[in-house]
Design a protein around this motif. Structure first.
Motif, PDB file in Angstrom:
ATOM      1  N   ALA A   1      49.856 -86.560  24.860  1.00 49.11           N
ATOM      2  CA  ALA A   1      49.992 -86.821  23.672  1.00 49.11           C
ATOM      3  C   ALA A   1      50.366 -87.980  22.738  1.00 49.11           C
ATOM      4  O   ALA A   1      51.601 -88.898  23.377  1.00 49.11           O
ATOM      5  CB  ALA A   1      50.743 -85.110  22.816  1.00 49.11           C
TER       6      ALA A   1
ATOM      7  N   LEU B   1      51.431 -88.324  19.710  1.00 46.70           N
ATOM      8  CA  LEU B   1      52.438 -87.608  19.047  1.00 46.70           C
ATOM      9  C   LEU B   1      52.711 -86.657  19.224  1.00 46.70           C
ATOM     10  O   LEU B   1      52.342 -85.119  18.766  1.00 46.70           O
ATOM     11  CB  LEU B   1      52.698 -87.358  17.568  1.00 46.70           C
ATOM     12  CG  LEU B   1      52.545 -86.509  16.554  1.00 46.70           C
ATOM     13  CD1 LEU B   1      54.251 -87.213  16.234  1.00 46.70           C
ATOM     14  CD2 LEU B   1      52.257 -86.942  14.827  1.00 46.70           C
TER      15      LEU B   1
ATOM     16  N   VAL C   1      47.668 -78.700  11.730  1.00 45.98           N
ATOM     17  CA  VAL C   1      49.084 -78.235  12.298  1.00 45.98           C
ATOM     18  C   VAL C   1      50.108 -77.933  11.568  1.00 45.98           C
ATOM     19  O   VAL C   1      49.429 -77.721  10.462  1.00 45.98           O
ATOM     20  CB  VAL C   1      50.066 -80.309  11.517  1.00 45.98           C
ATOM     21  CG1 VAL C   1      50.531 -80.172  12.408  1.00 45.98           C
ATOM     22  CG2 VAL C   1      48.603 -81.250  12.461  1.00 45.98           C
TER      23      VAL C   1
ATOM     24  N   ARG D   1      60.576 -85.069  16.419  1.00 42.95           N
ATOM     25  CA  ARG D   1      59.070 -85.400  17.003  1.00 42.95           C
ATOM     26  C   ARG D   1      58.707 -87.050  17.614  1.00 42.95           C
ATOM     27  O   ARG D   1      60.182 -87.403  17.607  1.00 42.95           O
ATOM     28  CB  ARG D   1      57.875 -86.430  16.053  1.00 42.95           C
ATOM     29  CG  ARG D   1      58.926 -86.147  14.380  1.00 42.95           C
ATOM     30  CD  ARG D   1      57.054 -86.198  13.395  1.00 42.95           C
ATOM     31  NE  ARG D   1      57.176 -85.605  13.288  1.00 42.95           N
ATOM     32  CZ  ARG D   1      56.152 -85.367  12.078  1.00 42.95           C
ATOM     33  NH1 ARG D   1      54.778 -86.501  12.358  1.00 42.95           N
ATOM     34  NH2 ARG D   1      55.512 -84.421  11.678  1.00 42.95           N
TER      35      ARG D   1
ATOM     36  N   THR E   1      51.984 -87.964  10.029  1.00 42.22           N
ATOM     37  CA  THR E   1      50.872 -87.309  10.744  1.00 42.22           C
ATOM     38  C   THR E   1      49.244 -87.579   9.932  1.00 42.22           C
ATOM     39  O   THR E   1      48.475 -86.832  11.526  1.00 42.22           O
ATOM     40  CB  THR E   1      51.325 -85.640  10.282  1.00 42.22           C
ATOM     41  OG1 THR E   1      53.008 -85.579  10.897  1.00 42.22           O
ATOM     42  CG2 THR E   1      50.299 -84.446  11.063  1.00 42.22           C
TER      43      THR E   1
ATOM     44  N   ALA F   1      48.315 -90.331  11.998  1.00 40.18           N
ATOM     45  CA  ALA F   1      47.901 -90.307  12.943  1.00 40.18           C
ATOM     46  C   ALA F   1      46.636 -89.416  13.330  1.00 40.18           C
ATOM     47  O   ALA F   1      45.548 -89.653  13.929  1.00 40.18           O
ATOM     48  CB  ALA F   1      49.148 -88.900  13.905  1.00 40.18           C
ATOM     49  N   VAL F   2      46.370 -88.186  12.654  1.00 39.91           N
ATOM     50  CA  VAL F   2      45.400 -87.655  12.656  1.00 39.91           C
ATOM     51  C   VAL F   2      44.311 -88.627  12.229  1.00 39.91           C
ATOM     52  O   VAL F   2      43.215 -88.467  12.681  1.00 39.91           O
ATOM     53  CB  VAL F   2      45.073 -86.488  11.841  1.00 39.91           C
ATOM     54  CG1 VAL F   2      43.774 -85.326  11.392  1.00 39.91           C
ATOM     55  CG2 VAL F   2      46.390 -85.333  12.546  1.00 39.91           C
TER      56      VAL F   2
ATOM     57  N   VAL G   1      47.501 -84.796  18.873  1.00 41.52           N
ATOM     58  CA  VAL G   1      48.857 -84.663  18.113  1.00 41.52           C
ATOM     59  C   VAL G   1      49.084 -83.207  19.109  1.00 41.52           C
ATOM     60  O   VAL G   1      47.922 -82.358  18.581  1.00 41.52           O
ATOM     61  CB  VAL G   1      48.439 -84.075  17.083  1.00 41.52           C
ATOM     62  CG1 VAL G   1      50.057 -83.347  16.336  1.00 41.52           C
ATOM     63  CG2 VAL G   1      48.286 -85.591  15.916  1.00 41.52           C
TER      64      VAL G   1
ATOM     65  N   GLU H   1      51.969 -79.690  19.385  1.00 37.18           N
ATOM     66  CA  GLU H   1      52.768 -78.796  19.289  1.00 37.18           C
ATOM     67  C   GLU H   1      54.185 -78.708  19.792  1.00 37.18           C
ATOM     68  O   GLU H   1      53.205 -77.221  20.622  1.00 37.18           O
ATOM     69  CB  GLU H   1      53.006 -78.359  18.007  1.00 37.18           C
ATOM     70  CG  GLU H   1      52.128 -79.122  16.261  1.00 37.18           C
ATOM     71  CD  GLU H   1      51.700 -77.707  15.432  1.00 37.18           C
ATOM     72  OE1 GLU H   1      52.860 -77.668  14.736  1.00 37.18           O
ATOM     73  OE2 GLU H   1      50.726 -77.333  14.806  1.00 37.18           O
TER      74      GLU H   1
END
Length: 252
Positions: free
Chosen positions: A118, A120, A158, A166, A193, A196-197, A203, A205
């Motif tokens: 990952a 993030l 997300v 994080r 976020t 990043a996407v 990403v 979770e």
């Protein structure tokens, strides 16, 4: 993942504080117990309750203190922490609250997600297996509604874009220009976020149970909520306008 020359990655946990003297000792103890390999940077906005002095008195070489001149917002504190991390060559940078709402015991799971690829890893209240403890029904509804609004307006997949626990690969912070973000409050989480996407980052979770603070006062206020709604709405309108422009026929 590994650091330069195959060495273990260097990890820094960034903890912004303002008047967190009641919890900062326990927070540092629990972080270093859960992940003894990490360093911790406490970013103190000149807390009048002496939080910075408590941190400065810690004997561990892994605990660092960055004193700032005054209270300048969560976003600014994190940007200062990110800049310090990048300047000191860390490979992974973690965001974490000082009030023990973010369980230190889940830090290894976040770091494992980054080690598994990952870019993030988000400590998520709303991913399967996550949750909250000690919240009123009203607060949980507001949080879930806010995240649903973020997903709808920005098209994010997300569950918990507003989560403040994080772990980033350091190159991603540079790739998304985290030091150039504009958000002052908790909206920073949404902004990073989104960046990043949009940058194609991976990403993940990681479920956590967010526990309501047991001491001190929450820094959440109406201004933070208003900033988040305004910025998210503005980003959504910007994206919609860009799509409409892209769909217009080009003149020859």
């Amino acid at each position: 993942m590994s650091g330069p020359d195959g060495a273990a990655p260097r990890t820094l946990v960034v903890v912004p504080v303002y008047d967190e003297e009641p919890t900062i000792r326990r927070l540092l103890d629990e972080v270093l117990a859960a992940a003894p390999e990490v360093d911790v940077l406490v970013v103190d906005d000149a807390s009048p309750d002496g939080t910075g002095d408590v941190v400065a008195a810690r004997p561990e070489p892994a605990v660092h203190l960055l004193r700032r001149a005054g209270k300048d917002g969560l976003g600014a504190a994190y940007r200062a922490g990110f800049a310090w991390a990048l300047a000191h060559g860390y490979d992974v940078v973690v965001q974490m609250d000082a009030d023990l709402s973010h369980p230190p015991a889940r830090l290894p799971a976040l770091l494992a997600a980054v080690a598994d690829g990952a870019d993030l890893a988000i400590g998520s209240r709303y991913a399967p297996g996550g949750g909250t403890s000690g919240w009123s029904r009203r607060r949980e509804v507001l949080s879930r509604t806010g995240n649903a609004y973020v997903r709808r307006v920005l098209g994010l997949r997300v569950h918990d874009a507003t989560a403040g626990y994080r772990a980033f690969r350091a190159p991603l912070l540079e790739r998304v220009d985290a030091l150039g973000t504009r958000s002052n409050g908790y909206c920073l989480q949404v902004e990073t976020t989104l960046r990043a996407v949009r940058a194609g980052a991976r990403v993940e979770e990681v479920p956590i149970v967010f526990v309501e603070r047991v001491a001190g006062r929450s820094k959440m206020d109406v201004g933070i909520v208003v900033e988040t709604l305004a910025r998210v709405t503005g980003w959504g309108l910007r994206d919609r306008l860009a799509r409409r422009r892209a769909a217009l026929p080009r003149s020859s």
